[in-house]
Scaffold this motif. Structure first.
Motif, PDB file in Angstrom:
ATOM      1  N   LEU A 268     -13.956   0.039  24.190  1.00  0.00           N
ATOM      2  CA  LEU A 268     -12.916  -0.652  24.943  1.00  0.00           C
ATOM      3  C   LEU A 268     -13.047  -0.194  26.385  1.00  0.00           C
ATOM      4  O   LEU A 268     -12.928   0.997  26.675  1.00  0.00           O
ATOM      5  CB  LEU A 268     -11.524  -0.304  24.409  1.00  0.00           C
ATOM      6  N   ILE A 269     -13.299  -1.118  27.297  1.00  0.00           N
ATOM      7  CA  ILE A 269     -13.430  -0.800  28.718  1.00  0.00           C
ATOM      8  C   ILE A 269     -12.039  -0.511  29.274  1.00  0.00           C
ATOM      9  O   ILE A 269     -11.120  -1.328  29.114  1.00  0.00           O
ATOM     10  CB  ILE A 269     -14.067  -1.968  29.506  1.00  0.00           C
ATOM     11  N   THR A 270     -11.865   0.629  29.950  1.00  0.00           N
ATOM     12  CA  THR A 270     -10.558   0.982  30.520  1.00  0.00           C
ATOM     13  C   THR A 270     -10.557   0.934  32.043  1.00  0.00           C
ATOM     14  O   THR A 270      -9.510   0.741  32.647  1.00  0.00           O
ATOM     15  CB  THR A 270     -10.106   2.376  30.060  1.00  0.00           C
ATOM     16  N   GLU A 271     -11.738   1.078  32.674  1.00  0.00           N
ATOM     17  CA  GLU A 271     -11.816   1.027  34.141  1.00  0.00           C
ATOM     18  C   GLU A 271     -13.270   0.898  34.561  1.00  0.00           C
ATOM     19  O   GLU A 271     -14.160   1.468  33.924  1.00  0.00           O
ATOM     20  CB  GLU A 271     -11.229   2.309  34.738  1.00  0.00           C
TER      21      GLU A 271
ATOM     22  N   THR B  70     -10.973  -9.755  24.900  1.00  0.00           N
ATOM     23  CA  THR B  70     -12.266  -9.659  24.212  1.00  0.00           C
ATOM     24  C   THR B  70     -13.413  -9.369  25.171  1.00  0.00           C
ATOM     25  O   THR B  70     -14.429  -8.814  24.762  1.00  0.00           O
ATOM     26  CB  THR B  70     -12.578 -10.931  23.400  1.00  0.00           C
ATOM     27  N   ASP B  71     -13.262  -9.718  26.462  1.00  0.00           N
ATOM     28  CA  ASP B  71     -14.294  -9.397  27.458  1.00  0.00           C
ATOM     29  C   ASP B  71     -14.445  -7.895  27.642  1.00  0.00           C
ATOM     30  O   ASP B  71     -15.474  -7.422  28.115  1.00  0.00           O
ATOM     31  CB  ASP B  71     -13.958 -10.022  28.818  1.00  0.00           C
ATOM     32  N   LEU B  72     -13.397  -7.150  27.312  1.00  0.00           N
ATOM     33  CA  LEU B  72     -13.374  -5.698  27.531  1.00  0.00           C
ATOM     34  C   LEU B  72     -13.680  -4.917  26.258  1.00  0.00           C
ATOM     35  O   LEU B  72     -13.420  -3.721  26.191  1.00  0.00           O
ATOM     36  CB  LEU B  72     -12.009  -5.292  28.093  1.00  0.00           C
ATOM     37  N   GLN B  73     -14.262  -5.595  25.252  1.00  0.00           N
ATOM     38  CA  GLN B  73     -14.552  -4.949  23.972  1.00  0.00           C
ATOM     39  C   GLN B  73     -16.018  -5.131  23.597  1.00  0.00           C
ATOM     40  O   GLN B  73     -16.348  -5.852  22.640  1.00  0.00           O
ATOM     41  CB  GLN B  73     -13.646  -5.508  22.889  1.00  0.00           C
ATOM     42  N   PRO B  74     -16.920  -4.492  24.310  1.00  0.00           N
ATOM     43  CA  PRO B  74     -18.337  -4.624  23.971  1.00  0.00           C
ATOM     44  C   PRO B  74     -18.648  -3.983  22.618  1.00  0.00           C
ATOM     45  O   PRO B  74     -17.955  -3.068  22.173  1.00  0.00           O
ATOM     46  CB  PRO B  74     -19.048  -3.886  25.106  1.00  0.00           C
TER      47      PRO B  74
END
Length: 133
Positions: A37-40, A98-102
């Motif tokens: 999960l991308i946080t920053e 969903t863009d932030l969940q590679p």
């Protein structure tokens, strides 16, 4: 210790080479060994960047999904608002969760594209903070 035992944010970084105005560049940051999960996402320019409304550069943090994807996780355009040397700037994260969940195996990159004649990109650093999911 296993990856799924790690807690908190992990940071991956990639140095960005100086690039002439109008020259697109894409630099791999990391190939993820786990779902995340991308946080920053932060850009630290090594020199000042002066915004230009007609001729500018846009930094897009992309998920190339094992080399073929085009998901833009975050962005920052230099058509308004200057960049200060050695000052971290948080990019605007995508509003689509969903863009932030590679996924495991996805390749995250920093992609600089130009509008008009573009804007020179100084050497710098892109950092991605993420959590294992």
């Amino acid at each position: 210790m296993r990856f799924d035992e790690l807690r908190g944010d992990l940071t991956y970084a990639a140095p960005i080479p100086p690039t002439a105005a109008g020259t697109a560049v894409e630099v791999p940051i990391v190939r993820l060994p786990f779902a995340a999960l991308i946080t920053e996402i932060v850009w630290v320019p090594g020199a000042a960047m002066v915004a230009n409304g007609a001729n500018y550069v846009t930094l897009n943090a992309r998920n190339r999904q094992a080399g073929t994807g085009t998901v833009v996780m975050a962005t920052r355009a230099y058509n308004a608002g200057n960049g200060v040397a050695s000052t971290p700037e948080a990019l605007n994260l995508s509003g689509n969760a969903t863009d932030l969940q590679p996924a495991a195996g996805d390749v995250l990159t920093a992609h600089f594209t130009h509008t008009g004649t573009g804007l020179a990109v100084p050497a710098g650093l892109v950092q991605v903070k993420l959590r294992i999911r």
